[in-house]
Design an enzyme around this catalytic site. Structure first.
Site, PDB file in Angstrom:
ATOM      1  N   GLU A   1      -4.074   7.321  -4.129  1.00 48.66           N
ATOM      2  CA  GLU A   1      -4.453   6.885  -5.488  1.00 48.66           C
ATOM      3  C   GLU A   1      -5.780   7.492  -5.897  1.00 48.66           C
ATOM      4  O   GLU A   1      -6.677   7.571  -5.057  1.00 48.66           O
ATOM      5  CB  GLU A   1      -4.553   5.346  -5.526  1.00 48.66           C
ATOM      6  CG  GLU A   1      -3.207   4.700  -5.402  1.00 48.66           C
ATOM      7  CD  GLU A   1      -3.260   3.173  -5.351  1.00 48.66           C
ATOM      8  OE1 GLU A   1      -4.304   2.600  -5.685  1.00 48.66           O
ATOM      9  OE2 GLU A   1      -2.253   2.577  -4.961  1.00 48.66           O
TER      10      GLU A   1
ATOM     11  N   ARG B   1       0.859  -1.180   0.000  1.00 52.55           N
ATOM     12  CA  ARG B   1       0.000   0.000   0.000  1.00 52.55           C
ATOM     13  C   ARG B   1       0.896   1.230   0.000  1.00 52.55           C
ATOM     14  O   ARG B   1       1.950   1.236   0.653  1.00 52.55           O
ATOM     15  CB  ARG B   1      -0.909   0.027   1.236  1.00 52.55           C
ATOM     16  CG  ARG B   1      -2.074  -0.944   1.176  1.00 52.55           C
ATOM     17  CD  ARG B   1      -3.087  -0.598   0.070  1.00 52.55           C
ATOM     18  NE  ARG B   1      -4.198  -1.534  -0.009  1.00 52.55           N
ATOM     19  CZ  ARG B   1      -4.234  -2.596  -0.824  1.00 52.55           C
ATOM     20  NH1 ARG B   1      -3.218  -2.854  -1.635  1.00 52.55           N
ATOM     21  NH2 ARG B   1      -5.288  -3.381  -0.844  1.00 52.55           N
TER      22      ARG B   1
ATOM     23  N   HIS C   1      -1.181   0.310  -9.948  1.00 53.69           N
ATOM     24  CA  HIS C   1      -1.732  -0.700  -9.028  1.00 53.69           C
ATOM     25  C   HIS C   1      -2.264  -1.934  -9.789  1.00 53.69           C
ATOM     26  O   HIS C   1      -3.466  -2.220  -9.757  1.00 53.69           O
ATOM     27  CB  HIS C   1      -2.860  -0.078  -8.171  1.00 53.69           C
ATOM     28  CG  HIS C   1      -3.060  -0.797  -6.867  1.00 53.69           C
ATOM     29  ND1 HIS C   1      -3.514  -0.188  -5.729  1.00 53.69           N
ATOM     30  CD2 HIS C   1      -2.884  -2.104  -6.531  1.00 53.69           C
ATOM     31  CE1 HIS C   1      -3.618  -1.082  -4.750  1.00 53.69           C
ATOM     32  NE2 HIS C   1      -3.231  -2.247  -5.211  1.00 53.69           N
TER      33      HIS C   1
HETATM   34  C1  DGY Z   1      -4.868  -6.313  -3.117  1.00 52.76           C
HETATM   35  O1  DGY Z   1      -5.645  -7.183  -3.521  1.00 52.76           O
HETATM   36  O2  DGY Z   1      -4.921  -5.843  -1.978  1.00 52.76           O
HETATM   37  C2  DGY Z   1      -3.786  -5.835  -4.006  1.00 52.76           C
HETATM   38  O3  DGY Z   1      -3.463  -4.520  -3.739  1.00 52.76           O
HETATM   39  C3  DGY Z   1      -4.051  -6.077  -5.455  1.00 52.76           C
HETATM   40  O4  DGY Z   1      -2.965  -5.684  -6.209  1.00 52.76           O
END
Ligand code: DGY
Length: 327
Positions: A271, A242, A289
């Site tokens: 984001e 993250r 992402h």
């Molecule tokens: C998630 O599923 O948490 C991821 O960030 C996907 O890339």
């Protein structure tokens, strides 16, 4: 007499097979792309629904959950669920599920891909060629880091961290890791991984540092100015966890000042916004992402989330609901 079908909101288009599957069970509404990234839009609609299948970009706040007076379950289309106020959901009796496992291999592949691209300067080299600068083989052009015998430090040695470790091991890297709790000795020896308790010590020893941990109070801005100063000058940083695990302003400065040698970032704190100083940072790859973005994985994620919704709405016991997040 026809039983009224439960109302399910999928916040934006997902693989059609999953939508079809849920339509056999409930009355499904699919939102427009990005519409429910706004809390306001969600607040307006949520009251109508029994179940929410949401993206990681959807802020499922306490206010949203309180407004969702018919809501029984929230299934996140992701493994990370920091977008959901779990405490509020539990206190309101709303079940929450996520989608681990099914994206592990796709994310492991992707982390390895980022590492290869970054360590061998593929982005810059391709740009150089496209700009018409390639005028013959150069003995000193685009020299990068060879992975063999280098230390890969992984922060967050869960499923995805381990999938990356396995791949990196095949490239001859040494695996070091930090995790909330140490892995059992069998897993450590299978991965040939060395536990380092202090993340700063891990930073000091890592030629490549990869973030694979969830975003929590203790990982928020874990990688800050001080942390970056402890990384070797030649080190590369990879983040597919993250964005907010990194203090982006601090990282941008560190990249511009050559405190570290490069970064590949798949995730960002705000984001879809990206810190402006990161956009101009040298040897930096910025991706939208997409770690889990394969056809197979996205369909599997959707099916898992759908199963959680169907199980809850069918009144199954907690232990029969896939990937329920327990209080
Ligand atoms: C998630 O599923 O948490 C991821 O960030 C996907 O890339």
């Amino acid at each position: 007499m026809n039983k009224k079908k439960p109302k399910i909101l999928i916040t934006e288009p997902i693989p059609e097979t999953v939508i079809k599957h849920l339509r056999e069970f409930g009355d499904v509404t699919v939102g427009e792309k990005g519409l429910f990234q706004s809390e306001e839009n969600l607040l307006e609609e949520i009251e109508k629904f029994d179940a929410l299948l949401c993206m990681l970009s959807v802020p499922v706040s306490e206010s949203v959950l309180k407004k969702g007076t018919n809501l029984k379950v929230v299934a996140n289309f992701a493994v990370g669920y920091d977008n959901i106020d779990i405490t509020a959901a539990h206190s309101l009796g709303i079940k929450v599920a996520n989608t681990p496992d099914v994206l592990t291999e796709a994310c492991g592949d992707y982390a390895m891909g980022l590492l290869l691209a970054l360590s061998r300067k593929l982005k810059e080299a391709e740009k150089y060629l496209r700009n018409g600068n390639f005028d013959g083989w150069e003995p000193l052009g685009f020299l990068g880091m060879e992975l063999r015998d280098r230390n890969l430090g992984i922060i967050g040695m869960g499923r995805i961290g381990q999938a990356f470790a396995n791949r990196a091991k095949a490239f001859g890297m040494n695996i070091l890791y930090h995790n909330r709790s140490r892995l059992d000795l069998n897993t450590e020896s299978r991965l040939d991984a060395k536990y380092i308790k202090d993340p700063i010590k891990l930073a000091e020893q890592s030629d490549v540092l990869s973030l694979n941990c969830p975003l929590t109070e203790s990982t928020f801005h874990l990688v800050d100015t001080d942390f970056l100063k402890h990384m070797p000058e030649h080190a590369l940083l990879i983040n597919i966890s993250r964005g907010a695990v990194i203090d982006e302003a601090a990282l941008a400065e560190a990249l511009h000042d050559n405190v570290i040698a490069g970064a590949a970032l798949d995730v960002f704190e705000k984001e879809p916004g990206v810190h402006p100083r990161l956009l101009s940072a040298p040897n930096t790859m910025l991706l939208p992402h997409i770690a889990s973005a394969t056809h197979r994985t996205r369909e599997d994620i959707g099916m898992l989330a759908a199963e959680a919704i169907i199980s809850v709405l069918n009144g199954k016991d907690d232990n029969e609901i896939p990937n329920l997040i327990t209080p």
